[in-house]
Each structure stands twice: as structure tokens, then as C-alpha cells.
Design a protein around this motif. Structure first.
Motif, PDB file in Angstrom:
ATOM      1  N   LEU A  10       0.865  -1.244  -0.078  1.00  0.00           N
ATOM      2  CA  LEU A  10      -0.027   0.095   0.037  1.00  0.00           C
ATOM      3  C   LEU A  10       0.690   1.317   0.110  1.00  0.00           C
ATOM      4  N   ARG A  13       2.651   1.813  -3.602  1.00  0.00           N
ATOM      5  CA  ARG A  13       1.835   2.410  -4.434  1.00  0.00           C
ATOM      6  C   ARG A  13       1.617   3.830  -4.217  1.00  0.00           C
ATOM      7  N   PHE A  94      -6.540   3.943  -5.568  1.00  0.00           N
ATOM      8  CA  PHE A  94      -6.821   2.631  -4.761  1.00  0.00           C
ATOM      9  C   PHE A  94      -8.228   2.391  -4.961  1.00  0.00           C
ATOM     10  N   ASP A  98      -9.514  -3.732  -5.963  1.00  0.00           N
ATOM     11  CA  ASP A  98      -7.946  -3.768  -6.429  1.00  0.00           C
ATOM     12  C   ASP A  98      -7.383  -4.614  -5.633  1.00  0.00           C
ATOM     13  N   LEU A 100      -3.255  -5.791  -5.166  1.00  0.00           N
ATOM     14  CA  LEU A 100      -1.985  -5.599  -4.913  1.00  0.00           C
ATOM     15  C   LEU A 100      -1.057  -6.773  -4.694  1.00  0.00           C
ATOM     16  N   VAL A 109      -8.270  -4.237  -1.935  1.00  0.00           N
ATOM     17  CA  VAL A 109      -9.179  -3.092  -1.493  1.00  0.00           C
ATOM     18  C   VAL A 109     -10.794  -3.505  -1.171  1.00  0.00           C
ATOM     19  N   VAL A 113     -12.655   4.458  -1.053  1.00  0.00           N
ATOM     20  CA  VAL A 113     -11.876   5.432  -0.483  1.00  0.00           C
ATOM     21  C   VAL A 113     -12.778   6.454   0.030  1.00  0.00           C
ATOM     22  N   TYR A 133      -8.909  -2.749   3.825  1.00  0.00           N
ATOM     23  CA  TYR A 133      -8.353  -4.056   3.059  1.00  0.00           C
ATOM     24  C   TYR A 133      -8.280  -5.199   3.950  1.00  0.00           C
TER      25      TYR A 133
END
Length: 138
Positions: A10, A13, A94, A98, A100, A109, A113, A133
Motif C-alpha cells: 500500500l 503504490r 486505490f 483492486d 496488489l 481493497v 476510499v 483492506y
């Protein structure tokens, strides 16, 4: 520990995005010395882990959950527009659901947000944004 990997994904990114901006945004990370300039807009990044669970009888599964919060800090007296625009950019950075990934470990995620309560000080205005998350391992 998997929260360490989650933090690296996190924050990594966020760091790449902030460095690519013109002008670049600096980030204050947890437990790292940071001295902002009086007229500087910057970010503060916080990983707030929640409980770790296991959803199988063998105990091999681990469920890591938590909240990633980014606080946008801008000089006082300039209105809310610049911070709110940065919040929109972070929402695009974000996106919901998504993933990562790093060496076979993925974090997802889980919520959009969203902004938190704004904080107005004498010298700075702060707008926290955050999302939840989740990461599963076996």
C-alpha cells in the motif's frame, strides 16, 4: 508477518504516485522523522491493522484485515478544494476491489476510499481518507 507485506504494498503504490506528481508530494510515514515546511501540502500514511483470524479447522488459513488511512495536510486558509481534489485522486489510485500482489501474497481493497472528519487547525487543514483492506493466506 503479513501486515508488513501489506504495508509495503500500500505504501509502495502511494509513494510511486506521490513522487510522480508535479510538484511531488512528500509522505510522513509512521515512526519516521518528518519535518514539513509551513507552506507545504503533504500526506501522512497510517496502516491500522485489525484482528487476524483463521477460517479453517486446521488453522492454516489467515485472514488479515485493517484500514489504510492517508491524511492530506494542507496549509490553513486556502479552502478545502485542493485537499478534496487529492482525495479524489487517491480514490482513483486505490479503486474498490483492486488487488496488489507481491511474491504470491495479495491484498485487496474492500471498501471505497472515503473521507473522514476534516480537522482545522491554526496552521494546517487535515482531510483523512481511508479504506478497508483484506488479505487471505493458506
Amino acid at each position: 508477518m503479513s501486515h508488513k507485506i501489506i504495508r509495503s504494498l500500500l505504501e509502495g503504490r502511494l509513494k510511486a504516485w506521490a513522487a510522480a506528481r508535479s510538484p511531488a508530494l512528500r509522505i510522513a510515514y509512521q515512526n519516521v522523522v518528518f519535518s514539513p515546511a509551513a507552506s507545504e501540502t503533504y500526506l501522512r500514511a497510517f496502516l491500522l491493522p485489525a484482528g487476524t483470524n483463521s477460517n479453517d479447522l486446521a488453522g492454516a488459513h489467515r485472514l488479515y484485515t485493517g484500514l489504510f488511512q492517508i491524511t492530506i495536510v494542507a496549509p490553513a486558509g486556502g479552502g478545502t478544494g485542493a485537499a478534496e481534489s487529492l482525495a479524489d485522486e487517491l480514490a482513483a489510485l486505490f479503486p474498490l476491489y483492486d488487488r496488489l500482489t507481491k511474491t504470491g501474497f495479495s491484498v485487496q481493497v474492500m471498501t471505497p476510499v472515503e473521507p473522514g472528519p476534516e480537522q482545522q487547525g491554526d496552521t494546517a487543514f487535515a482531510l483523512p481518507v481511508s479504506f478497508q483492506y483484506r488479505a487471505d493466506t493458506t
